[in-house]
Every structure is written in structure tokens, then in C-alpha cells.
Design a protein around this motif. Structure first.
Motif, short mmCIF file in Angstrom:
data_model
loop_
_atom_site.label_atom_id
_atom_site.label_comp_id
_atom_site.label_asym_id
_atom_site.label_seq_id
_atom_site.Cartn_x
_atom_site.Cartn_y
_atom_site.Cartn_z
N THR A 100 -16.36 6.65 -8.32
CA THR A 100 -17.60 7.47 -8.29
C THR A 100 -18.85 6.64 -8.04
O THR A 100 -19.94 7.19 -7.89
CB THR A 100 -17.79 8.22 -9.64
OG1 THR A 100 -17.90 7.25 -10.70
CG2 THR A 100 -16.65 9.18 -9.93
N PHE A 101 -18.70 5.31 -7.98
CA PHE A 101 -19.89 4.46 -7.92
C PHE A 101 -19.79 3.49 -6.75
O PHE A 101 -19.98 2.29 -6.91
CB PHE A 101 -20.02 3.71 -9.26
CG PHE A 101 -21.43 3.30 -9.63
CD1 PHE A 101 -22.53 3.74 -8.90
CD2 PHE A 101 -21.66 2.47 -10.72
CE1 PHE A 101 -23.82 3.35 -9.25
CE2 PHE A 101 -22.94 2.08 -11.09
CZ PHE A 101 -24.03 2.53 -10.35
N ASN A 102 -19.49 4.03 -5.57
CA ASN A 102 -19.25 3.18 -4.40
C ASN A 102 -20.29 3.38 -3.29
O ASN A 102 -20.19 2.77 -2.24
CB ASN A 102 -17.85 3.44 -3.83
CG ASN A 102 -16.76 3.13 -4.85
OD1 ASN A 102 -16.93 2.28 -5.70
ND2 ASN A 102 -15.64 3.84 -4.76
N THR A 103 -21.29 4.24 -3.52
CA THR A 103 -22.25 4.56 -2.45
C THR A 103 -23.33 3.51 -2.32
O THR A 103 -23.77 3.19 -1.21
CB THR A 103 -22.91 5.93 -2.72
OG1 THR A 103 -21.88 6.91 -2.86
CG2 THR A 103 -23.83 6.33 -1.60
N ALA A 104 -23.79 2.96 -3.43
CA ALA A 104 -24.89 1.99 -3.42
C ALA A 104 -24.41 0.64 -2.88
O ALA A 104 -23.24 0.28 -2.99
CB ALA A 104 -25.45 1.82 -4.82
N GLU A 105 -25.35 -0.11 -2.27
CA GLU A 105 -25.03 -1.47 -1.83
C GLU A 105 -24.75 -2.38 -3.03
O GLU A 105 -23.91 -3.27 -2.96
CB GLU A 105 -26.18 -2.05 -0.99
CG GLU A 105 -26.17 -1.63 0.48
CD GLU A 105 -26.65 -0.20 0.69
OE1 GLU A 105 -26.40 0.34 1.78
OE2 GLU A 105 -27.27 0.38 -0.23
N GLU A 106 -25.48 -2.15 -4.12
CA GLU A 106 -25.20 -2.89 -5.35
C GLU A 106 -25.08 -1.89 -6.50
O GLU A 106 -26.01 -1.12 -6.76
CB GLU A 106 -26.33 -3.88 -5.66
CG GLU A 106 -26.14 -5.23 -5.01
CD GLU A 106 -27.14 -6.24 -5.54
OE1 GLU A 106 -26.70 -7.24 -6.15
OE2 GLU A 106 -28.35 -6.04 -5.34
N SER A 107 -23.94 -1.89 -7.17
CA SER A 107 -23.71 -1.00 -8.30
C SER A 107 -23.65 -1.81 -9.59
O SER A 107 -22.89 -2.79 -9.68
CB SER A 107 -22.39 -0.24 -8.12
OG SER A 107 -22.45 0.56 -6.95
N ILE A 108 -24.45 -1.40 -10.56
CA ILE A 108 -24.56 -2.14 -11.83
C ILE A 108 -24.24 -1.19 -12.98
O ILE A 108 -24.73 -0.06 -13.00
CB ILE A 108 -25.99 -2.69 -12.02
CG1 ILE A 108 -26.41 -3.56 -10.84
CG2 ILE A 108 -26.11 -3.45 -13.33
CD1 ILE A 108 -27.91 -3.82 -10.77
N VAL A 109 -23.44 -1.64 -13.93
CA VAL A 109 -23.19 -0.88 -15.16
C VAL A 109 -23.69 -1.70 -16.34
O VAL A 109 -23.41 -2.90 -16.45
CB VAL A 109 -21.70 -0.53 -15.33
CG1 VAL A 109 -21.42 -0.03 -16.74
CG2 VAL A 109 -21.28 0.53 -14.31
#
Length: 459
Positions: A375-384
Motif C-alpha cells: 500500500t506504500f509504493n507510490t512515493a519516491e521515498e516512503s517512511i514509517v
């Protein structure tokens, strides 16, 4: 002429977001309002204080209750063994959950209830905005602050309709039914179903059943509006129900030009300030509901142009010519995916840095965390980001950074467990032609997002 005796209402757990708004609404309606709580934070504290109804002391005081009280309203924050609740029972006082009392106050009105795992706050807000634009009389209950509305609840004697954001969460500590079943809607909308509140609905089937009950509770002659693009919603809402008018909606036709979204309509292209596929569906759902209460499409398109969104729903914190910083309430898998896609589609030529805080009971549960897969693959950088302190406070098992990366199925996922490290990481970046999206139902353990945003733009 006899004076009418003012009703007395006492709130147990008055400091909650919904509870303090209802307390203010009843105070403004000239009822005598008292309350108690063992913790009251801002903005509840100042808002209650401004009305003169902030409790003088923090804590529970059973002697506040006597036979002069007409109604006791019990908030979710209180425990079943609360001493004030015990006293109310001893005295035989009528005890209501929040939704039960809203129903009592609106029993003679046409009730419009907006339900769904996601989108319900925005759809409710859109409906309220349009009704206000045309000076219609209405009462309401919504789960966020909206521009042009001082409170999140309004109750009056003369409004013929009430628009209610219908939550599927428990009604009170002693009433485990979902809130939205208490409102007994005439017009109901279901915007989408995606498993949430795992602490209350431990299985997906338990959760879905609540929406089935909501749809089944539509009365004869009532209306059920639903998002036909959501497979679960469509299955539930297409079920044959005697004398119920059902109306489906999908994504409103639209286009994006130079970072501006336009609705494509028979009245021409209509510029709007909200964006994203999910908001184009939300907007269409609001339009359908409003058409049932006498607002034409032409009127809707006129009014919706000035709708800027509800608080914390893709809200712009700060921006300059090359960067926009958004904050959003997204705190579940479906919301995370929809919100990141919306920002990327609106600004396709800018890199997107998206950060999500795992904060709710569901999101911090190792089993539920699997729902975040892909679900979190759209952004160039994904941070949790998540805080071990929050896990400890909620008495939940530890999570490792590897648990999070595996659940999200994203090997490039950046994970932080300290807000200082997250802040340092964001401040060291070059933000030329990049947008930042901060998603959470919490506050990153006290991170000042406005100050952070200002520092990012000044860098």
C-alpha cells in the motif's frame, strides 16, 4: 407567564473530541451542562473554559450527580466501573451513549448518516459546506473541524434535517453496538469498507457485518447511497431491500491541468480545491445525497468550488514555489494508499516523500500490520515512524523495524522509532521540486509539524 425549566445534562468524560463539542452545543442551546474527566487536553480545555463549563477539578466526583440531573452522557474514555456512572445508576438517572443522545435530540428531524471506513468525514463536510452556502437550516455532527463552522456539533429546535458522520466504533464502555446504528437514518451513505478497529472487531467478518446491519436498518421509503467501485460495499448495498431506494456512485469525471483539478460537467469545467481519485468519489457521494434533499447539480457545482477540505484531510501546512507540505489523518492501509496516490497524481513532476506514523491499536498490531502489504509504493521515498513508547503505553508486544518492512513488502522502506532522528533526516534533505506528505492520527510523539515545515522551506 411560566418560565420553562432548563434541562440539566452531565457528561462523564467531557474532554473527548466529540464529547466536548456536544457539551458546547448543548450549552449553546441553553441547557445547564456539567462534566468530569480525569484528563483534558487542548483544544478541548480552552473551548470548554471559554463557555464556562470546564470542570474545576480533574477527576471523578460522584457527588456532582443528584436527582436534578435530566440526562447523563457517557463517553468512551470512561471505564465501566466509573464511580460517577455507578452513582448515576444508583439514582436511576437516564444514561445515554453519545449517539443515543444525538438521536434523542433529532428524533423529529430527517436524519442523514454518512458511514464508511474512509471518506465519511470529507463527505459529511462537503454536504455541510454546500447546505451552508445556500443558507439551508440544518443540524450536524462531524468528526473534524471545518472552515466556517465553529463547532463539530450543532443541535437546534427548528432545523428540519441533521447530517451525521456515522462511526462504526463502539457507542460507549457499556454499549458495544456501533454508533451508526443508533442514529436510525432516513438517508444513509456507505463510502467504503476496509478492516479497522481490530481491538473491537477481531475478524474481518465481524467488521463487515456492522455495515451489513447499517444497510439493513434503512427504513421503508429510505435511501441508501453507496460507492459502487468498492466491491464489498456493492455486495452489501445491492441486496434487495423492500421499498428502499438505492443509488450508486463512482469517481466523478475530472481532469488535472497545471496542478489544478477540474470537474468535467455538463455545465462546463468546474475548478475544485480538493484532489485525488478518492476525493472525486467522495464529492460524487455528497452530490447524490444532496440531490435527495433538493440541491440541484448546478447548485452543487457552484458551492463545491469553495470547499477547501476538513482539518487534517490533505491539509496544506506550508508551501513555496517548489514544495508543498501536507498533513493528513490517514492511519489505515486504504487511506494511506489513496492519499499518497492523490498527491502523486496531482503533482506528477515532483518527487514525493511520504511519512506515515503507526499509531492506532490496529496499526501497531503485528497481525493487522500485514494489511499494509503493497500500500506504500507510490512515493519516491516512503517512511514509517512508530514509537516503542506508544507500544508500551498500549501494553502491546514489541515491533522490530524488520517486522514493519516485511509487512509493508517494501525493501526500500525507511523506518524511524525516534522523532528526533526523523526530524533530522527530513531537515537534511534537498527539497527542491519535492513534496512532503505527513500522515498520522497522532502527532509523531509531540513533533511540531508547523515548525518543522517552516524549517524545511527556509532551508
Amino acid at each position: 407567564m411560566e418560565s420553562i425549566e432548563r434541562q440539566r445534562v452531565h457528561f462523564i468524560a467531557v474532554g473527548g473530541s466529540a464529547m466536548h463539542n456536544l457539551a458546547i452545543a448543548l450549552h449553546d442551546k441553553n441547557l445547564i451542562v456539567t462534566g468530569s474527566d480525569d484528563e483534558i487536553y487542548e483544544p478541548s480545555k480552552s473551548r470548554l473554559q471559554n463557555r464556562g463549563i470546564l470542570p474545576q477539578e480533574i477527576g471523578w466526583f460522584p457527588d456532582k450527580l443528584d436527582n436534578t440531573i435530566d440526562a447523563v452522557i457517557l463517553g468512551m474514555h470512561a471505564r465501566p466501573d466509573n464511580p460517577e456512572l455507578q452513582r448515576a445508576k444508583e439514582l436511576g438517572l437516564p444514561v445515554y451513549s453519545y449517539p443515543e443522545y444525538i438521536y434523542q435530540q433529532s428524533v423529529d428531524k430527517q436524519r442523514i448518516v454518512i458511514a464508511g471506513s474512509h471518506g465519511k468525514t470529507t463527505i459529511t463536510s462537503m454536504i455541510l459546506h454546500v447546505l451552508k452556502h445556500f443558507n439551508r437550516k440544518f443540524d450536524y455532527l462531524v468528526g473534524a473541524q471545518i472552515e466556517g463552522f465553529e463547532t463539530m456539533v450543532k443541535l437546534s429546535e427548528d432545523a428540519p434535517i441533521i447530517v451525521i458522520e456515522g462511526d462504526e466504533y463502539l457507542s460507549s464502555p457499556i454499549d458495544r453496538r456501533p454508533k451508526f446504528l443508533h442514529y436510525k437514518h432516513h438517508i444513509g451513505l456507505v463510502s467504503g469498507i476496509a478492516w479497522d478497529h481490530i481491538n473491537v472487531y477481531p475478524t474481518f467478518e465481524d467488521y463487515v457485518r456492522q455495515f451489513d446491519l447499517f444497510a439493513d436498518s434503512t427504513p421503508k421509503g429510505g435511501t441508501l447511497v453507496y460507492d459502487e467501485t468498492d466491491d464489498l460495499v456493492a455486495v452489501i448495498c445491492r441486496k434487495e431491500r423492500e421499498d428502499v431506494f438505492s443509488q450508486e456512485y463512482a469517481t466523478h469525471k475530472h481532469k488535472i491541468a497545471d496542478g489544478q483539478t477540474y470537474l468535467v460537467t455538463e455545465h462546463g469545467d468546474v475548478p475544485v480545491q480538493v484532489f485525488g481519485e478518492h476525493n472525486m468519489r467522495n464529492l460524487n457521494g455528497a452530490r447524490m445525497v444532496l440531490s435527495r434533499i433538493g440541491i440541484s447539480d448546478k447548485q452543487f457545482y457552484e458551492a463545491i468550488q469553495t470547499f477547501r477540505g476538513a482539518a487534517n484531510r490533505l491539509e496544506i501546512v506550508a508551501k513555496n514555489n517548489s514544495t508543498v507540505i501536507f498533513k493528513d489523518f490517514a492511519h489505515a492501509p486504504s487511506k494511506l494508499e489513496a492519499t499518497t496516490k492523490a498527491v502523486k497524481e496531482q503533482f506528477p513532476n515532483r518527487q514525493l516523500v511520504a511519512c506515515m506514523e503507526l499509531h492506532t491499536f490496529s496499526s501497531l498490531n503485528k497481525e493487522f500490520l500485514k494489511q499494509y502489504k503493497d500500500t506504500f509504493n507510490t512515493a519516491e521515498e516512503s517512511i514509517v515512524y512508530y514509537s516503542p513508547k506508544t507500544l508500551a503505553h498500549k501494553k502491546m508486544p514489541e515491533l522490530t523495524e524488520n517486522d514493519v518492512r516485511t509487512a509493508f513488502n517494501n525493501k526500500n522502506l525507511i523506518v524511524f522509532t525516534e522523532n528526533e532522528a526523523l526530524q533530522k533526516f527530513l531537515l537534511q534533505k534537498n527539497w527542491q521540486n519535492k513534496n512532503l506528505l505527513l500522515m498520522s492520527s497522532g502527532n509523531y510523539n509531540g513533533l511540531d509539524l508547523k515548525q518543522l515545515s517552516s524549517q524545511i522551506l527556509n532551508n
